[in-house]
Design a protein around this motif. Structure first.
Motif, mmCIF file in Angstrom:
data_model
loop_
_atom_site.group_PDB
_atom_site.id
_atom_site.type_symbol
_atom_site.label_atom_id
_atom_site.label_comp_id
_atom_site.label_asym_id
_atom_site.label_seq_id
_atom_site.Cartn_x
_atom_site.Cartn_y
_atom_site.Cartn_z
ATOM 1 N N ARG A 62 -65.116 -44.095 11.923
ATOM 2 C CA ARG A 62 -65.063 -43.417 13.218
ATOM 3 C C ARG A 62 -65.485 -44.414 14.287
ATOM 4 N NH1 ARG A 62 -67.787 -37.674 13.861
ATOM 5 N NH2 ARG A 62 -69.692 -38.878 13.619
ATOM 6 N N ASP A 80 -52.570 -37.688 7.571
ATOM 7 C CA ASP A 80 -52.159 -37.789 8.966
ATOM 8 C C ASP A 80 -53.404 -38.145 9.790
ATOM 9 O OD1 ASP A 80 -51.459 -37.330 11.654
ATOM 10 O OD2 ASP A 80 -50.040 -35.752 11.095
ATOM 11 N N GLU A 81 -53.500 -39.422 10.173
ATOM 12 C CA GLU A 81 -54.682 -39.875 10.903
ATOM 13 C C GLU A 81 -54.874 -39.118 12.211
ATOM 14 O OE1 GLU A 81 -55.447 -44.120 11.184
ATOM 15 O OE2 GLU A 81 -54.184 -44.449 9.413
ATOM 16 N N ALA A 82 -53.782 -38.702 12.852
ATOM 17 C CA ALA A 82 -53.896 -37.962 14.113
ATOM 18 C C ALA A 82 -54.556 -36.597 13.885
ATOM 19 C CB ALA A 82 -52.524 -37.793 14.762
ATOM 20 N N LYS A 83 -54.204 -35.927 12.784
ATOM 21 C CA LYS A 83 -54.823 -34.629 12.463
ATOM 22 C C LYS A 83 -56.314 -34.810 12.186
ATOM 23 C CE LYS A 83 -50.831 -32.204 10.477
ATOM 24 N NZ LYS A 83 -50.262 -31.662 9.215
ATOM 25 N N ALA A 85 -58.253 -37.373 13.218
ATOM 26 C CA ALA A 85 -58.902 -37.796 14.462
ATOM 27 C C ALA A 85 -59.111 -36.618 15.405
ATOM 28 C CB ALA A 85 -58.082 -38.891 15.141
ATOM 29 N N ALA A 86 -58.186 -35.665 15.414
ATOM 30 C CA ALA A 86 -58.324 -34.483 16.278
ATOM 31 C C ALA A 86 -59.563 -33.670 15.892
ATOM 32 C CB ALA A 86 -57.072 -33.617 16.173
ATOM 33 N N GLN A 87 -59.984 -33.767 14.629
ATOM 34 C CA GLN A 87 -61.147 -33.007 14.166
ATOM 35 C C GLN A 87 -62.450 -33.790 14.197
ATOM 36 O OE1 GLN A 87 -60.330 -30.315 10.774
ATOM 37 N NE2 GLN A 87 -58.306 -31.258 10.807
ATOM 38 N N PRO A 90 -61.717 -40.434 17.308
ATOM 39 C CA PRO A 90 -60.835 -41.583 17.051
ATOM 40 C C PRO A 90 -61.272 -42.399 15.832
ATOM 41 C CG PRO A 90 -61.372 -41.440 19.382
ATOM 42 C CD PRO A 90 -62.237 -40.426 18.672
ATOM 43 N N LEU A 164 -49.742 -35.508 6.306
ATOM 44 C CA LEU A 164 -48.677 -35.959 7.185
ATOM 45 C C LEU A 164 -47.401 -35.257 6.728
ATOM 46 C CD1 LEU A 164 -47.848 -38.027 9.416
ATOM 47 C CD2 LEU A 164 -47.309 -39.594 7.560
#
Length: 177
Positions: A62, A80-83, A85-87, A90, A164
């Motif tokens: 993180r 899915d890194e975006a999913k 990171a959203a939780q 970054p 993902l």
């Protein structure tokens, strides 16, 4: 318990996991694979189960505080890194040195429990589709069997959608008239 019968056969890191599992009153032994289970496919082949039944441990870094982030995902899923990171915030890549320092394990043997530094965790909801799953037990050749419910109880990790979803190629999407 079988774990004690095999105690001298286990590498130190796997024995540490066997001891933790014993303390947690887990009734399944640490199993040593004849070949490394560094990837979900290798582990599944060695165990005779589907790749999806491998609970793989993926470590991220993180960016805000350098905390380890552990995603325990179904072996058939790409994370899915975006999913994630959203939780949790970054993310950055975790190199082998970071993984070893923060978890106490080498890449390919990262166990979901017994980390040097308590990680931020997420547990893939897809693991709950299976009667049981296999997780790394501190060494690239070591695994143990448990249910997704037991894994959640051991780790306290929140269950999340981390997979993902593959995007269909443009030419296969039906065209509206």
């Amino acid at each position: 318990m079988e774990q004690h019968q095999h105690a001298d056969a286990l590498p130190d890191s796997a024995q540490r996991v066997a001891n933790l599992l014993s303390e947690l009153k887990h009734d399944k032994p640490v199993v040593m694979l004849s070949s490394a289970g560094r990837t979900s496919a290798e582990a599944a082949a060695g165990l005779g189960c589907s790749v999806a039944e491998i609970a793989k441990s993926i470590i991220f870094r993180r960016l805000s505080d350098d905390a380890p982030v552990l995603v325990i995902a179904s072996g058939s899923n790409r994370v899915d890194e975006a999913k994630v990171a959203a939780q949790v915030g970054p993310l950055g890549k975790a190199d082998a040195k970071f993984v070893r320092e923060k978890t106490g394990y080498v890449i390919g043997g990262v166990c979901p429990i017994g980390h040097a530094v308590k990680p931020v965790m997420l547990l893939d909801q897809d693991l709950f589709r299976y009667d049981s799953v296999w997780a790394a037990a501190g060494h690239p050749h070591a695994v143990f069997n448990l249910t997704a419910q037991q894994l959640q109880a051991m780790t306290g990790a929140p269950v999340a959608d981390v997979a993902l979803v593959p995007v269909a190629p443009v030419e296969s999407i039906p065209q509206a008239n």
